[in-house]
Scaffold this motif. Structure first.
Motif, PDB file in Angstrom:
ATOM      1  N   TYR A  20      10.346  -4.603 -54.426  1.00 29.00           N
ATOM      2  CA  TYR A  20      11.488  -4.216 -55.262  1.00 29.00           C
ATOM      3  C   TYR A  20      12.655  -5.195 -55.180  1.00 29.00           C
ATOM      4  CZ  TYR A  20      13.669  -2.429 -50.951  1.00 29.00           C
ATOM      5  OH  TYR A  20      14.206  -2.306 -49.700  1.00 29.00           O
ATOM      6  N   SER A  21      12.558  -6.239 -54.363  1.00 31.00           N
ATOM      7  CA  SER A  21      13.641  -7.203 -54.204  1.00 31.00           C
ATOM      8  C   SER A  21      14.022  -7.915 -55.506  1.00 31.00           C
ATOM      9  CB  SER A  21      13.275  -8.233 -53.133  1.00 31.00           C
ATOM     10  OG  SER A  21      14.265  -9.222 -53.012  1.00 31.00           O
ATOM     11  N   PRO A  22      13.085  -8.374 -56.331  1.00 31.62           N
ATOM     12  CA  PRO A  22      13.485  -9.071 -57.572  1.00 31.62           C
ATOM     13  C   PRO A  22      14.377  -8.221 -58.475  1.00 31.62           C
ATOM     14  CG  PRO A  22      11.166  -9.443 -57.119  1.00 31.62           C
ATOM     15  CD  PRO A  22      11.620  -8.398 -56.150  1.00 31.62           C
ATOM     16  N   GLY A  23      14.061  -6.942 -58.589  1.00 32.76           N
ATOM     17  CA  GLY A  23      14.881  -6.079 -59.423  1.00 32.76           C
ATOM     18  C   GLY A  23      16.283  -5.898 -58.864  1.00 32.76           C
ATOM     19  N   GLU A  42      18.411  -9.014 -59.527  1.00 36.17           N
ATOM     20  CA  GLU A  42      18.847  -9.093 -60.921  1.00 36.17           C
ATOM     21  C   GLU A  42      19.958  -8.074 -61.188  1.00 36.17           C
ATOM     22  OE1 GLU A  42      18.602 -11.245 -64.377  1.00 36.17           O
ATOM     23  OE2 GLU A  42      17.237 -11.460 -62.655  1.00 36.17           O
ATOM     24  N   TYR A  43      19.845  -6.895 -60.595  1.00 40.45           N
ATOM     25  CA  TYR A  43      20.889  -5.884 -60.775  1.00 40.45           C
ATOM     26  C   TYR A  43      22.207  -6.344 -60.160  1.00 40.45           C
ATOM     27  CZ  TYR A  43      23.752  -1.837 -59.684  1.00 40.45           C
ATOM     28  OH  TYR A  43      24.816  -0.985 -59.538  1.00 40.45           O
ATOM     29  N   ILE A  44      22.150  -6.914 -58.964  1.00 42.12           N
ATOM     30  CA  ILE A  44      23.372  -7.403 -58.310  1.00 42.12           C
ATOM     31  C   ILE A  44      24.011  -8.500 -59.147  1.00 42.12           C
ATOM     32  CG2 ILE A  44      24.212  -8.674 -56.283  1.00 42.12           C
ATOM     33  CD1 ILE A  44      22.075  -7.073 -54.675  1.00 42.12           C
ATOM     34  N   SER A  79      31.520  -5.715 -52.859  1.00 36.86           N
ATOM     35  CA  SER A  79      30.743  -5.871 -51.630  1.00 36.86           C
ATOM     36  C   SER A  79      29.446  -5.069 -51.748  1.00 36.86           C
ATOM     37  CB  SER A  79      31.557  -5.372 -50.436  1.00 36.86           C
ATOM     38  OG  SER A  79      31.758  -3.969 -50.540  1.00 36.86           O
ATOM     39  N   PRO A  80      28.508  -5.272 -50.832  1.00 35.92           N
ATOM     40  CA  PRO A  80      27.277  -4.458 -50.854  1.00 35.92           C
ATOM     41  C   PRO A  80      27.563  -2.964 -50.747  1.00 35.92           C
ATOM     42  CG  PRO A  80      26.979  -6.371 -49.448  1.00 35.92           C
ATOM     43  CD  PRO A  80      28.425  -6.351 -49.833  1.00 35.92           C
ATOM     44  N   GLU A  81      28.561  -2.600 -49.950  1.00 38.41           N
ATOM     45  CA  GLU A  81      28.915  -1.182 -49.814  1.00 38.41           C
ATOM     46  C   GLU A  81      29.467  -0.632 -51.128  1.00 38.41           C
ATOM     47  OE1 GLU A  81      28.491  -3.145 -46.071  1.00 38.41           O
ATOM     48  OE2 GLU A  81      29.842  -3.603 -47.747  1.00 38.41           O
ATOM     49  N   ASP A  82      30.271  -1.434 -51.825  1.00 39.90           N
ATOM     50  CA  ASP A  82      30.800  -0.996 -53.116  1.00 39.90           C
ATOM     51  C   ASP A  82      29.679  -0.776 -54.133  1.00 39.90           C
ATOM     52  OD1 ASP A  82      33.361  -1.196 -52.084  1.00 39.90           O
ATOM     53  OD2 ASP A  82      33.641  -3.261 -52.800  1.00 39.90           O
ATOM     54  N   ILE A  83      28.707  -1.671 -54.105  1.00 40.87           N
ATOM     55  CA  ILE A  83      27.595  -1.558 -55.056  1.00 40.87           C
ATOM     56  C   ILE A  83      26.748  -0.330 -54.745  1.00 40.87           C
ATOM     57  CG2 ILE A  83      25.475  -2.676 -55.852  1.00 40.87           C
ATOM     58  CD1 ILE A  83      26.842  -5.365 -55.405  1.00 40.87           C
ATOM     59  N   ALA A  84      26.474  -0.091 -53.462  1.00 41.13           N
ATOM     60  CA  ALA A  84      25.688   1.087 -53.079  1.00 41.13           C
ATOM     61  C   ALA A  84      26.417   2.372 -53.477  1.00 41.13           C
ATOM     62  CB  ALA A  84      25.419   1.067 -51.573  1.00 41.13           C
ATOM     63  N   ALA A  85      27.745   2.407 -53.282  1.00 41.47           N
ATOM     64  CA  ALA A  85      28.521   3.588 -53.665  1.00 41.47           C
ATOM     65  C   ALA A  85      28.458   3.817 -55.178  1.00 41.47           C
ATOM     66  CB  ALA A  85      29.969   3.429 -53.205  1.00 41.47           C
ATOM     67  N   LEU A  86      28.441   2.738 -55.950  1.00 39.41           N
ATOM     68  CA  LEU A  86      28.358   2.854 -57.409  1.00 39.41           C
ATOM     69  C   LEU A  86      27.003   3.395 -57.835  1.00 39.41           C
ATOM     70  CD1 LEU A  86      29.823   2.273 -60.098  1.00 39.41           C
ATOM     71  CD2 LEU A  86      28.813  -0.017 -60.042  1.00 39.41           C
ATOM     72  N   ILE A  87      25.952   2.947 -57.170  1.00 42.55           N
ATOM     73  CA  ILE A  87      24.593   3.383 -57.533  1.00 42.55           C
ATOM     74  C   ILE A  87      24.411   4.873 -57.281  1.00 42.55           C
ATOM     75  CG2 ILE A  87      22.142   3.175 -56.940  1.00 42.55           C
ATOM     76  CD1 ILE A  87      22.685   0.215 -56.308  1.00 42.55           C
ATOM     77  N   PHE A  88      24.879   5.334 -56.131  1.00 40.52           N
ATOM     78  CA  PHE A  88      24.625   6.719 -55.732  1.00 40.52           C
ATOM     79  C   PHE A  88      25.813   7.633 -56.014  1.00 40.52           C
ATOM     80  CE2 PHE A  88      21.839   4.066 -53.140  1.00 40.52           C
ATOM     81  CZ  PHE A  88      20.608   4.650 -53.428  1.00 40.52           C
ATOM     82  N   ASP A  89      26.719   7.189 -56.850  1.00 42.57           N
ATOM     83  CA  ASP A  89      27.835   8.027 -57.255  1.00 42.57           C
ATOM     84  C   ASP A  89      27.307   9.200 -58.079  1.00 42.57           C
ATOM     85  OD1 ASP A  89      30.428   8.948 -57.718  1.00 42.57           O
ATOM     86  OD2 ASP A  89      30.593   7.794 -59.583  1.00 42.57           O
ATOM     87  N   GLY A  90      27.626  10.399 -57.652  1.00 40.44           N
ATOM     88  CA  GLY A  90      27.150  11.580 -58.360  1.00 40.44           C
ATOM     89  C   GLY A  90      25.824  12.096 -57.850  1.00 40.44           C
ATOM     90  N   ALA A  91      25.177  11.399 -56.937  1.00 41.44           N
ATOM     91  CA  ALA A  91      23.910  11.862 -56.382  1.00 41.44           C
ATOM     92  C   ALA A  91      24.167  13.021 -55.418  1.00 41.44           C
ATOM     93  CB  ALA A  91      23.197  10.723 -55.662  1.00 41.44           C
ATOM     94  N   MET A 139      19.657   4.346 -50.124  1.00 44.50           N
ATOM     95  CA  MET A 139      19.215   3.096 -49.512  1.00 44.50           C
ATOM     96  C   MET A 139      20.363   2.106 -49.526  1.00 44.50           C
ATOM     97  SD  MET A 139      16.799   1.500 -52.520  1.00 44.50           S
ATOM     98  CE  MET A 139      17.346  -0.099 -53.071  1.00 44.50           C
ATOM     99  N   ALA A 140      20.379   1.255 -48.525  1.00 43.25           N
ATOM    100  CA  ALA A 140      21.427   0.242 -48.417  1.00 43.25           C
ATOM    101  C   ALA A 140      21.040  -0.993 -49.221  1.00 43.25           C
ATOM    102  CB  ALA A 140      21.655  -0.126 -46.952  1.00 43.25           C
ATOM    103  N   ILE A 141      22.036  -1.773 -49.584  1.00 41.84           N
ATOM    104  CA  ILE A 141      21.792  -3.044 -50.265  1.00 41.84           C
ATOM    105  C   ILE A 141      21.411  -4.076 -49.202  1.00 41.84           C
ATOM    106  CG2 ILE A 141      22.778  -4.845 -51.710  1.00 41.84           C
ATOM    107  CD1 ILE A 141      22.404  -2.187 -53.122  1.00 41.84           C
TER     108      ILE A 141
END
Length: 278
Positions: free
Chosen positions: A157-160, A163-165, A181-193, A200-202
């Motif tokens: 799943y690394s290529p995807g 590309e998303y980052i 930052s990686p933490e900001d991106i992870a928070a955006l992905i799982f916002d509302g979950a 999962m961490a970035i």
């Protein structure tokens, strides 16, 4: 007369010897056929010419051995085969999800490349609509990895994720010039979950390589807005900061493809500098 008689006797002797030899050859043919059948196993079959053919057959297939159902090791191998099959199926599902993330992220990048300095809000609104489905797919990846070691399937799943980052950091630059930052991106992905939903961490390597690809998109954005008096200079400054940051990474910490990404990044930076200094 004596000479003629001698020649005739010699011809008769040669003819008799030839006939005797032909008769002996005819007698040997049945014996040769029986010998061929004994080695080949019957008519129409040939004798194996190598140890590999004796074990695997003439077409390279291993002969199927009869298994003893009472063998105490057999249940263990059946269990191991099921584990490997399940693991391979999981990998295939992750590869498909990663491919979906890659395709959708590229569409976001193509959309954002239409930025001209005045249409940021419109493009970001359209990009957020596409990102919603991408986040759902990434959450599906996290669910697939739940209960397993993520490092085991990281390459699937690394290529995807890279590309998303690249897409999400490109949008952040257009929005307000920031670099999440990686933490900001992870928070955006799982916002509302939900609280019980897997997360999962970035991975740091995905983040670094995704930022390296971001510089290529910044270079294209600079070329697309070459006549603007502000955008190229802002991009040049940001790319210099990123390039200097990459140079500070210790060689011992550099991952696979790092050097290639650095070379491409350097070429992109030189193109932007050439544009801003001409």
């Amino acid at each position: 007369m004596d000479t003629s008689r001698d020649n005739e006797e010699q011809r008769n002797s040669t003819a008799a010897a030839t006939a005797t030899e032909a008769q002996a050859t005819e007698q040997q043919k049945p014996e040769a056929k029986q010998e061929h059948k004994r080695y080949s196993g019957g008519a129409g079959k040939r004798r194996p010419h190598s140890h590999h053919e004796q074990r695997h057959g003439a077409h390279g297939k291993r002969a199927k051995a009869d298994l003893d159902p009472n063998n105490p090791m057999l249940p263990h191998f059946v269990e191991y085969a099921k584990i490997l099959t399940d693991r391979q199926d999981q990998r295939e599902r992750l590869v498909k999800l990663s491919r979906d993330v890659t395709i959708a992220s590229k569409r976001v990048i193509f959309l954002l490349q239409r930025y001209n300095g005045t249409n940021a809000e419109t493009l970001i609104a359209q990009a957020n609509e596409k990102l919603a489905s991408i986040h759902a797919t990434i959450r599906a990846i996290a669910k697939e990895l739940d209960g397993t070691d993520p490092a085991m399937h990281h390459r699937a799943y690394s290529p995807g994720m890279q590309e998303y980052i690249e897409a999400i950091t490109f949008m952040a630059y257009i929005k307000d010039g920031s670099l999440p930052s990686p933490e900001d991106i992870a928070a955006l992905i799982f916002d509302g979950a939900g609280d019980d939903d897997p997360r999962m961490a970035i991975v740091s390597t995905d983040y670094i390589l995704g930022i390296a690809d971001l510089t290529g998109e910044l270079m294209r954005l600079c070329i697309n807005n070459a006549t603007d008096n502000t955008i190229p200079f802002q991009i040049c400054e940001r790319m210099r900061d990123i390039y200097e940051g990459f140079l500070s990474i210790s060689p011992k910490m550099r991952m696979k493809d790092f050097e290639k990404k650095m070379e491409v990044m350097g070429n992109s930076l030189r193109k932007v500098e050439k544009r801003t200094h001409t």
